[in-house]
Write an enzyme that holds these catalytic residues in place. Structure first.
Site, short mmCIF file in Angstrom:
data_model
loop_
_atom_site.label_atom_id
_atom_site.label_comp_id
_atom_site.label_asym_id
_atom_site.label_seq_id
_atom_site.Cartn_x
_atom_site.Cartn_y
_atom_site.Cartn_z
N ALA A 61 9.26 -27.86 2.47
CA ALA A 61 8.52 -29.05 2.32
C ALA A 61 9.70 -30.10 2.12
O ALA A 61 9.27 -31.21 2.71
CB ALA A 61 8.04 -29.19 0.95
N GLU A 115 20.31 -30.12 -1.33
CA GLU A 115 20.32 -28.67 -1.06
C GLU A 115 21.13 -28.16 -1.90
O GLU A 115 22.42 -28.29 -1.57
CB GLU A 115 19.98 -28.19 0.53
CG GLU A 115 20.23 -26.83 0.79
CD GLU A 115 19.23 -26.10 -0.13
OE1 GLU A 115 19.42 -25.02 -0.40
OE2 GLU A 115 18.15 -26.57 -0.13
N ALA A 116 20.91 -27.14 -2.58
CA ALA A 116 21.79 -26.46 -3.48
C ALA A 116 22.49 -25.48 -2.45
O ALA A 116 23.79 -25.20 -3.15
CB ALA A 116 21.20 -25.51 -4.68
N HIS A 132 5.91 -14.68 -1.63
CA HIS A 132 5.02 -15.99 -1.42
C HIS A 132 4.84 -16.72 -3.00
O HIS A 132 3.64 -16.91 -3.20
CB HIS A 132 3.87 -15.75 -1.07
CG HIS A 132 3.93 -15.15 0.59
ND1 HIS A 132 2.72 -14.02 1.08
CD2 HIS A 132 4.64 -15.29 1.21
CE1 HIS A 132 3.29 -13.74 2.28
NE2 HIS A 132 4.49 -14.42 2.55
#
Length: 512
Positions: free
Chosen positions: A14, A34-35, A440
């Site tokens: 996403a 972003e980690a 998921h």
């Protein structure tokens, strides 16, 4: 303090879509955080090596709480920690849900039915085949069935048809049920993650900044308006300001964790851990669900080298074969594939089966007030008796395919669970040992028009201003498919919702 119009937390599927789409407008200054690392090991390029990435240093390595429904086992719930997120570490399967899955979402919020989402599914992809009224022709993600054909793979395809399931030429098209060659996000034999497809073409834009190895600790607020994000970077703690919005896209585990660490969640839970309550939002971190996977593994009669992996999806029609046939999705795989807790053959094939519409629901919760501590993840797999019944039915369905005459030349014996496992209790014990996550997770920040939902129909976080949540956490109910294709569509629609509502803060009016 560095300022941007939009700060996007999480560069998974996403986040990559949002960063690319929002930065198409040169008036938007966008920061994507972003980690994880900017890239992964060489194995990340080869789609069938995805199991080797689970538990690696590009995996968040979330472990579930002990699962009573699975004999108190703790399971690795793998989620990608790298640019592209899980799209960079998954099996690359590109499968949409049924249209009826999304029509059911419309019962939670208007504008989330299949007809409303279809343009965004199409916008996200370039499909090599299919009806162009239903499939994308110029989207970033290039999707196609793999060209690989093996004798065992073709025998698996034949067996599923002989078991009574109709053949479909497009699992993502007009006939989504049946036996189909599933599409993959693979281009010229190499994985294409959301980072490759969306961020790659956008990285040189002057209005897009991508910051890796930076972990969000808290959302920052002035009263109830989000003003930015506090990040842990190599240079220490740094604040980044958002003039318009912060978009939380950290996934079904990371997003509710960040919200609760910031004081948005169940008030009693936050108070218990000493987190000041900004918004009492009982549903944050609730409604966690995941697909559950098991399989029947067959041993081949010879000891020759294993064949390359080839897969087929069997999505039984929802109105045929029994009341819950449509709740199970089977994946026929031309290699042995099973839980690492079990020993299996070197050569053979697998009929995997997944429970796609589970009734079991779990939670994501804080371990303590320290945002650096991993959250407590409890999916409560198979905690509802009906889920167990449907998984046992899935076991029977898988055996029916695996035992077809088309596979006689490839079958020496059923290795797992073994022919002696037949009655309900024995099947249950096998499921408790063999079941794994399908990876998921979803639902923990569900969307809805009702006041109890975490985000509204435009994905705005309730109770505050300036925050949206965009990832699998907003999915209000399960779909009968892998989730990545759907997250692409959610993010594509969110980009429109965000940019359509864009109001740049102006100067403070002067009193005369």
């Amino acid at each position: 303090m560095p300022e941007f119009d939009y700060v996007i937390v999480g560069a998974g599927t996403a986040g990559c879509v949002l960063a690319a789409r929002l930065s198409e407008n040169p008036a938007n200054e966008v920061l994507l955080v972003e980690a994880g690392r900017p890239s992964g090991p060489e194995a990340i390029k080869t789609w069938y090596l995805w199991p080797t990435l689970a538990g690696s240093d590009i995996d968040w390595c979330h472990w579930t709480e002990p699962q009573p429904g699975l004999a108190d086992t703790r399971l690795l719930l793998s989620q990608g920690k790298v640019l592209g997120g899980s799209s960079a570490t998954n099996g690359t399967m590109h499968v949409r849900g049924r249209p009826t899955d999304y029509d059911a979402w419309a019962g939670f919020a208007q504008g989330w039915d299949h007809a409303s989402l279809l343009p965004y599914f199409r916008r996200s992809e370039t499909a090599s085949t299919g009806n162009p009224e239903l499939r994308g022709t110029d989207g970033p993600m290039r999707v196609a069935a793999l060209p690989l054909r093996t004798e065992l793979g073709e025998a698996l395809h034949r067996a599923a048809i002989d078991a009574g399931y109709p053949e479909t030429d497009d699992l993502n098209g007009a006939h989504p049920d049946g036996v189909g060659r599933n599409e993959h996000n693979v281009v010229a034999g190499v994985r294409q993650s959301a980072a490759d497809a969306y961020l790659g073409p956008a990285r040189d834009r002057k209005n897009l900044t991508v910051l890796t190895d930076a972990t969000a600790r808290w959302l920052q607020f002035a009263y109830r308006r989000c003003t930015g994000v506090l990040l842990q970077t190599a240079d220490g703690l740094q604040s980044f300001s958002a003039r318009i919005e912060v978009v939380v896209a950290a996934g079904a585990i990371g997003s509710p964790h960040l919200l609760m660490a910031s004081g948005i969640g169940p008030a009693d839970h936050l108070t218990e851990h000493g987190v000041p309550v900004l918004v009492d939002a009982p549903q944050v971190g609730s409604n966690l669900y995941d697909h559950v996977l098991s399989g029947v593994v067959y041993q081949s009669p010879d000891e020759s080298s294993p064949q390359p992996p080839q897969t087929f999806v069997v999505r039984p029609p929802g109105d045929a074969g029994g009341p819950h046939h449509g709740d199970v999705l089977m994946v026929c795989v031309s290699v042995p594939n099973h839980s690492p807790a079990l020993a299996g053959p070197i050569n053979g094939y697998t009929i995997a089966f997944g429970l796609m519409r589970p009734l079991s629901r779990g939670t994501v919760r804080l371990a303590n007030a320290d945002p650096t501590q991993r959250p407590l993840v409890n999916p409560r797999y198979l905690s509802v008796r009906e889920d167990i019944d449907r998984m046992i039915q899935g076991l029977r369905m898988a055996r029916e395919v695996g035992d077809q005459p088309a596979l006689d030349a490839w079958r020496k014996e059923e290795a797992l669970p073994g022919p002696d496992v037949q009655n309900y209790d024995d099947c249950l014990r096998y499921l408790q040992r063999s079941a794994t996550p399908f990876f998921h997770p979803a639902g923990t920040c569900r969307l809805g028009d009702d006041p109890n939902s975490v985000v509204d129909g435009e994905l705005r976080l309730r109770g505050v201003e300036g925050v949206r949540v965009v990832d699998a956490s907003v999915m209000p109910a399960p779909i009968c498919a892998n989730t990545n294709a759907t997250v692409l569509a959610i993010a594509e629609r969110a980009a429109d919702l965000i940019d359509d509502s864009r109001v740049r803060p102006g100067p403070t009016p002067t009193r005369h």
